[in-house]
Design a protein around this motif. Structure first.
Motif, PDB file in Angstrom:
ATOM      1  N   ALA A 186       4.496  -7.013  -8.978  1.00 16.83           N
ATOM      2  CA  ALA A 186       5.850  -6.820  -8.458  1.00 16.83           C
ATOM      3  C   ALA A 186       5.887  -7.059  -6.950  1.00 16.83           C
ATOM      4  CB  ALA A 186       6.336  -5.408  -8.793  1.00 16.83           C
ATOM      5  N   VAL A 187       4.860  -6.561  -6.262  1.00 19.25           N
ATOM      6  CA  VAL A 187       4.785  -6.792  -4.819  1.00 19.25           C
ATOM      7  C   VAL A 187       4.597  -8.277  -4.526  1.00 19.25           C
ATOM      8  CG1 VAL A 187       3.444  -6.322  -2.733  1.00 19.25           C
ATOM      9  CG2 VAL A 187       3.910  -4.479  -4.355  1.00 19.25           C
ATOM     10  N   ILE A 188       3.766  -8.939  -5.327  1.00 17.20           N
ATOM     11  CA  ILE A 188       3.550 -10.377  -5.139  1.00 17.20           C
ATOM     12  C   ILE A 188       4.847 -11.147  -5.357  1.00 17.20           C
ATOM     13  CG2 ILE A 188       2.390 -12.400  -6.100  1.00 17.20           C
ATOM     14  CD1 ILE A 188      -0.017 -10.602  -6.646  1.00 17.20           C
ATOM     15  N   ARG A 189       5.613 -10.745  -6.396  1.00 15.89           N
ATOM     16  CA  ARG A 189       6.900 -11.417  -6.630  1.00 15.89           C
ATOM     17  C   ARG A 189       7.837 -11.233  -5.438  1.00 15.89           C
ATOM     18  NH1 ARG A 189       6.064  -9.737 -12.147  1.00 15.89           N
ATOM     19  NH2 ARG A 189       7.111  -7.752 -11.723  1.00 15.89           N
ATOM     20  N   LYS A 265      15.496  -1.962  -9.911  1.00 19.90           N
ATOM     21  CA  LYS A 265      15.373  -1.405 -11.265  1.00 19.90           C
ATOM     22  C   LYS A 265      14.430  -2.257 -12.108  1.00 19.90           C
ATOM     23  CE  LYS A 265      18.274   0.019 -15.175  1.00 19.90           C
ATOM     24  NZ  LYS A 265      19.658   0.057 -15.719  1.00 19.90           N
ATOM     25  N   ASN A 266      14.558  -3.571 -12.027  1.00 19.22           N
ATOM     26  CA  ASN A 266      13.692  -4.458 -12.796  1.00 19.22           C
ATOM     27  C   ASN A 266      12.240  -4.355 -12.336  1.00 19.22           C
ATOM     28  OD1 ASN A 266      15.885  -5.399 -14.276  1.00 19.22           O
ATOM     29  ND2 ASN A 266      16.252  -7.130 -12.906  1.00 19.22           N
ATOM     30  N   LEU A 267      12.025  -4.257 -11.027  1.00 21.38           N
ATOM     31  CA  LEU A 267      10.667  -4.139 -10.498  1.00 21.38           C
ATOM     32  C   LEU A 267      10.011  -2.846 -10.956  1.00 21.38           C
ATOM     33  CD1 LEU A 267      11.113  -5.436  -6.837  1.00 21.38           C
ATOM     34  CD2 LEU A 267       9.929  -6.570  -8.696  1.00 21.38           C
ATOM     35  N   PHE A 268      10.755  -1.739 -10.892  1.00 17.69           N
ATOM     36  CA  PHE A 268      10.193  -0.451 -11.301  1.00 17.69           C
ATOM     37  C   PHE A 268       9.867  -0.455 -12.792  1.00 17.69           C
ATOM     38  CE2 PHE A 268      12.628   1.536  -7.585  1.00 17.69           C
ATOM     39  CZ  PHE A 268      11.486   1.575  -6.795  1.00 17.69           C
ATOM     40  N   GLU A 269      10.773  -0.968 -13.583  1.00 14.96           N
ATOM     41  CA  GLU A 269      10.535  -0.993 -15.033  1.00 14.96           C
ATOM     42  C   GLU A 269       9.346  -1.880 -15.382  1.00 14.96           C
ATOM     43  OE1 GLU A 269      14.282  -2.177 -16.591  1.00 14.96           O
ATOM     44  OE2 GLU A 269      15.130  -0.145 -16.576  1.00 14.96           O
ATOM     45  N   ALA A 270       9.180  -2.968 -14.648  1.00 19.94           N
ATOM     46  CA  ALA A 270       8.030  -3.847 -14.887  1.00 19.94           C
ATOM     47  C   ALA A 270       6.723  -3.149 -14.557  1.00 19.94           C
ATOM     48  CB  ALA A 270       8.162  -5.125 -14.051  1.00 19.94           C
ATOM     49  N   ALA A 271       6.774  -2.205 -13.610  1.00 25.18           N
ATOM     50  CA  ALA A 271       5.583  -1.452 -13.218  1.00 25.18           C
ATOM     51  C   ALA A 271       5.391  -0.199 -14.061  1.00 25.18           C
ATOM     52  CB  ALA A 271       5.677  -1.069 -11.740  1.00 25.18           C
ATOM     53  N   GLY A 272       6.206  -0.012 -15.101  1.00 21.52           N
ATOM     54  CA  GLY A 272       6.065   1.146 -15.973  1.00 21.52           C
ATOM     55  C   GLY A 272       6.639   2.415 -15.385  1.00 21.52           C
ATOM     56  N   ILE A 273       7.576   2.309 -14.463  1.00 20.42           N
ATOM     57  CA  ILE A 273       8.180   3.469 -13.803  1.00 20.42           C
ATOM     58  C   ILE A 273       9.589   3.671 -14.358  1.00 20.42           C
ATOM     59  CG2 ILE A 273       8.896   4.445 -11.583  1.00 20.42           C
ATOM     60  CD1 ILE A 273       6.822   2.633 -10.240  1.00 20.42           C
ATOM     61  N   ARG A 274       9.864   4.895 -14.796  1.00 18.87           N
ATOM     62  CA  ARG A 274      11.221   5.199 -15.270  1.00 18.87           C
ATOM     63  C   ARG A 274      12.159   5.270 -14.072  1.00 18.87           C
ATOM     64  NH1 ARG A 274       8.157   9.031 -17.791  1.00 18.87           N
ATOM     65  NH2 ARG A 274       9.068  10.678 -16.513  1.00 18.87           N
ATOM     66  N   VAL A 275      13.318   4.652 -14.195  1.00 22.36           N
ATOM     67  CA  VAL A 275      14.259   4.617 -13.084  1.00 22.36           C
ATOM     68  C   VAL A 275      15.647   5.000 -13.575  1.00 22.36           C
ATOM     69  CG1 VAL A 275      14.638   2.143 -13.428  1.00 22.36           C
ATOM     70  CG2 VAL A 275      15.248   3.175 -11.247  1.00 22.36           C
ATOM     71  N   ARG A 276      16.326   5.775 -12.768  1.00 24.43           N
ATOM     72  CA  ARG A 276      17.699   6.160 -13.080  1.00 24.43           C
ATOM     73  C   ARG A 276      18.569   5.879 -11.861  1.00 24.43           C
ATOM     74  NH1 ARG A 276      19.935  11.977 -15.361  1.00 24.43           N
ATOM     75  NH2 ARG A 276      22.150  11.526 -15.122  1.00 24.43           N
ATOM     76  N   VAL A 277      19.657   5.168 -12.082  1.00 22.92           N
ATOM     77  CA  VAL A 277      20.583   4.817 -11.011  1.00 22.92           C
ATOM     78  C   VAL A 277      21.891   5.572 -11.232  1.00 22.92           C
ATOM     79  CG1 VAL A 277      21.819   2.957  -9.851  1.00 22.92           C
ATOM     80  CG2 VAL A 277      19.535   2.536 -10.796  1.00 22.92           C
ATOM     81  N   THR A 278      22.276   6.342 -10.252  1.00 25.27           N
ATOM     82  CA  THR A 278      23.521   7.110 -10.321  1.00 25.27           C
ATOM     83  C   THR A 278      24.484   6.595  -9.261  1.00 25.27           C
ATOM     84  OG1 THR A 278      22.350   9.078 -11.087  1.00 25.27           O
ATOM     85  CG2 THR A 278      24.559   9.406 -10.196  1.00 25.27           C
ATOM     86  N   VAL A 294      17.414  -0.987   3.182  1.00 24.49           N
ATOM     87  CA  VAL A 294      16.688   0.278   2.999  1.00 24.49           C
ATOM     88  C   VAL A 294      16.119   0.359   1.586  1.00 24.49           C
ATOM     89  CG1 VAL A 294      16.933   2.793   2.900  1.00 24.49           C
ATOM     90  CG2 VAL A 294      18.040   1.499   4.742  1.00 24.49           C
ATOM     91  N   LEU A 295      16.929  -0.013   0.592  1.00 22.28           N
ATOM     92  CA  LEU A 295      16.467   0.039  -0.797  1.00 22.28           C
ATOM     93  C   LEU A 295      15.316  -0.937  -1.028  1.00 22.28           C
ATOM     94  CD1 LEU A 295      16.684   0.967  -3.701  1.00 22.28           C
ATOM     95  CD2 LEU A 295      18.509  -0.717  -4.059  1.00 22.28           C
ATOM     96  N   ARG A 296      15.426  -2.147  -0.473  1.00 21.90           N
ATOM     97  CA  ARG A 296      14.364  -3.134  -0.675  1.00 21.90           C
ATOM     98  C   ARG A 296      13.055  -2.645  -0.065  1.00 21.90           C
ATOM     99  NH1 ARG A 296      14.826  -9.459   1.031  1.00 21.90           N
ATOM    100  NH2 ARG A 296      16.306  -9.429  -0.698  1.00 21.90           N
ATOM    101  N   GLU A 297      13.113  -2.128   1.156  1.00 21.92           N
ATOM    102  CA  GLU A 297      11.907  -1.648   1.823  1.00 21.92           C
ATOM    103  C   GLU A 297      11.310  -0.450   1.079  1.00 21.92           C
ATOM    104  OE1 GLU A 297       8.817  -1.449   4.519  1.00 21.92           O
ATOM    105  OE2 GLU A 297      10.336  -3.019   4.277  1.00 21.92           O
ATOM    106  N   THR A 298      12.174   0.457   0.618  1.00 23.70           N
ATOM    107  CA  THR A 298      11.694   1.634  -0.111  1.00 23.70           C
ATOM    108  C   THR A 298      11.055   1.229  -1.433  1.00 23.70           C
ATOM    109  OG1 THR A 298      13.452   2.967   0.890  1.00 23.70           O
ATOM    110  CG2 THR A 298      12.362   3.873  -1.058  1.00 23.70           C
ATOM    111  N   THR A 299      11.652   0.259  -2.116  1.00 22.04           N
ATOM    112  CA  THR A 299      11.077  -0.228  -3.381  1.00 22.04           C
ATOM    113  C   THR A 299       9.673  -0.768  -3.164  1.00 22.04           C
ATOM    114  OG1 THR A 299      13.278  -0.798  -4.232  1.00 22.04           O
ATOM    115  CG2 THR A 299      11.379  -1.861  -5.265  1.00 22.04           C
ATOM    116  N   LEU A 303       6.106   0.850  -4.753  1.00 20.01           N
ATOM    117  CA  LEU A 303       5.191   0.043  -5.568  1.00 20.01           C
ATOM    118  C   LEU A 303       3.806  -0.069  -4.936  1.00 20.01           C
ATOM    119  CD1 LEU A 303       7.606  -2.830  -6.630  1.00 20.01           C
ATOM    120  CD2 LEU A 303       6.772  -0.973  -8.062  1.00 20.01           C
ATOM    121  N   ARG A 304       3.750  -0.086  -3.634  1.00 22.48           N
ATOM    122  CA  ARG A 304       2.469  -0.294  -2.961  1.00 22.48           C
ATOM    123  C   ARG A 304       1.741   1.003  -2.647  1.00 22.48           C
ATOM    124  NH1 ARG A 304       2.792  -4.099   2.119  1.00 22.48           N
ATOM    125  NH2 ARG A 304       0.562  -3.814   1.882  1.00 22.48           N
ATOM    126  N   HIS A 305       2.488   2.063  -2.324  1.00 18.57           N
ATOM    127  CA  HIS A 305       1.848   3.252  -1.763  1.00 18.57           C
ATOM    128  C   HIS A 305       1.874   4.475  -2.658  1.00 18.57           C
ATOM    129  CE1 HIS A 305       1.611   0.891   1.787  1.00 18.57           C
ATOM    130  NE2 HIS A 305       2.876   0.983   2.120  1.00 18.57           N
TER     131      HIS A 305
END
Length: 384
Positions: A186-189, A265-278, A294-299, A303-305
């Protein structure tokens, strides 16, 4: 603080160790105590039989720590000695327990011919049990059942269960490694997307600059005024490209917040992380671009840390909040990308909050009410 393989695997093994200790150690301790209570009839019986139970407990504890190789041989020797002593001296049909436990665990340390090693364990238990006939010849049937059949059958059962358990934990490790690889991909993408944006900015520009300079060279002697115009346009084009490159480097290009939410959301799900958007409200274009950054940097940071298993993204009238679990350590990490964004958010009259508490990490960007672009009372909607 990265999700590199050594740290990631170490944490996974630590979780598996705790799981093994909590799930399996109490039954093992209980079984050892009960068997000793049944077989011990005098004080010296305890001296003879206790080392076998202790060897089993030590081997099991080291197995949960993935450190059995260091103690497997001495524990196996102690347990192997206790079984014949129990058979011939104390008349203890349960003295095989230590050898059974240590032997089944130690099979993993055998690199080759594991089935042959298992057969050797079963044969040893049965053969030693049969030596009881040397001191108890009047009850052959009872000896065969109590000292041979039951110990051998239970040793086989324990070994099979141990092998199945090992396969289960191997599967967990493989799934964890797969999740790690998904996060890295995901980070590589994300990096590939950045490279694509950079190519879009500079590739076309450099090609146009090349053509304009070639044209200016042809015109410089024939039509100096037109050549000067081409050079001015080239200069402006290069200046604009430099600006766009700086904006890209600091994640300042215009972003679509909705697209960034879907991408995260797609990146998190690809990494096996459950995600909820409200979505409590929609944010207008004035703030959405900065919130998208902010969202892109946090994502990328998650994924990395982190070793997140779930992420909550909340979009409100005044800003965005992202909460994730899987945080290692108590110290707040230094995240340079968010530091740069904090300055930009502050420059726009907002505030970027970064907090870490109880294994959870919060990243939130908000703007005062007067900065809001959408009236309050937006309809609440959950995207899962």
């Amino acid at each position: 603080m990265t999700s590199s393989s050594p740290a990631f695997t170490k944490t996974t093994q630590s979780r598996l160790r705790r799981l093994n200790l909590v799930m399996s150690l109490p039954p093992v301790v209980f079984a050892s105590v009960v068997l000793l209570a049944v077989d011990v009839h005098t004080w010296w019986h305890l001296i003879v039989l206790a080392p076998g139970a202790v060897a089993a407990l030590v081997a099991f504890e080291r197995w949960t720590a993935d450190d059995l190789a260091r103690v497997a041989r001495p524990c196996l020797i102690v347990a192997a000695v206790v079984w014949p002593l129990g058979v011939l001296l104390t008349g203890s049909p349960n003295a095989y327990w230590g050898f059974c436990a240590v032997g089944s665990l130690a099979l993993r340390q055998v690199p080759r011919r594991r089935a042959l090693a298992a057969a050797g364990i079963f044969a040893y238990v049965a053969t030693v049990g049969a030596t009881r006939l040397l001191v108890q010849q009047d009850d052959v049937r009872g000896v065969l059942i109590s000292y041979v059949l039951v110990p051998t059958a239970l040793t086989i059962a324990v070994t099979v269960l141990t092998v199945v358990g090992e396969r289960f934990y191997d599967l967990i490790r493989e799934l964890d490694h797969a999740r790690e690889r998904e996060a890295e991909l995901a980070v590589i993408r994300e990096r590939v997307r950045f490279a694509s944006d950079l190519h879009d900015i500079q590739g076309h520009t450099l090609h146009v600059v090349k053509l304009k300079i070639a044209l200016a060279q042809k015109l410089v002697l024939r039509d100096a005024e037109q050549a000067e115009k081409e050079l001015r346009e080239t200069y402006a084009l290069v200046s604009d490209t430099i600006t766009q490159t700086k904006e890209l480097a600091y994640a300042q290009r215009r972003l679509n917040l909705s697209a960034e939410i879907e991408n995260a959301k797609n990146l998190f799900e690809a990494a096996g992380i459950r995600v909820r958007v409200t979505r409590e409200a929609e944010v207008g274009p004035r703030n959405s671009e900065l919130l998208g950054q902010v969202l892109r940097e946090t994502t990328t940071n998650i994924l990395r840390h982190a070793q997140a298993t779930q992420v909550q993204i909340t979009l409100s009238e005044s800003g965005i909040a992202i909460v994730n679990d899987g945080v290692r350590g108590d110290a707040l990490p230094e995240l340079k990308g968010l530091s740069v964004l904090r300055q930009r958010v502050a420059g726009e009259g907002g505030e970027l909050t970064v907090e870490q508490q109880d294994g959870r990490f919060l990243t939130a960007a908000s703007f005062p009410p007067f900065r809001a672009d959408v009236p309050s009372g937006g309809q609440r909607k959950d995207d899962r």
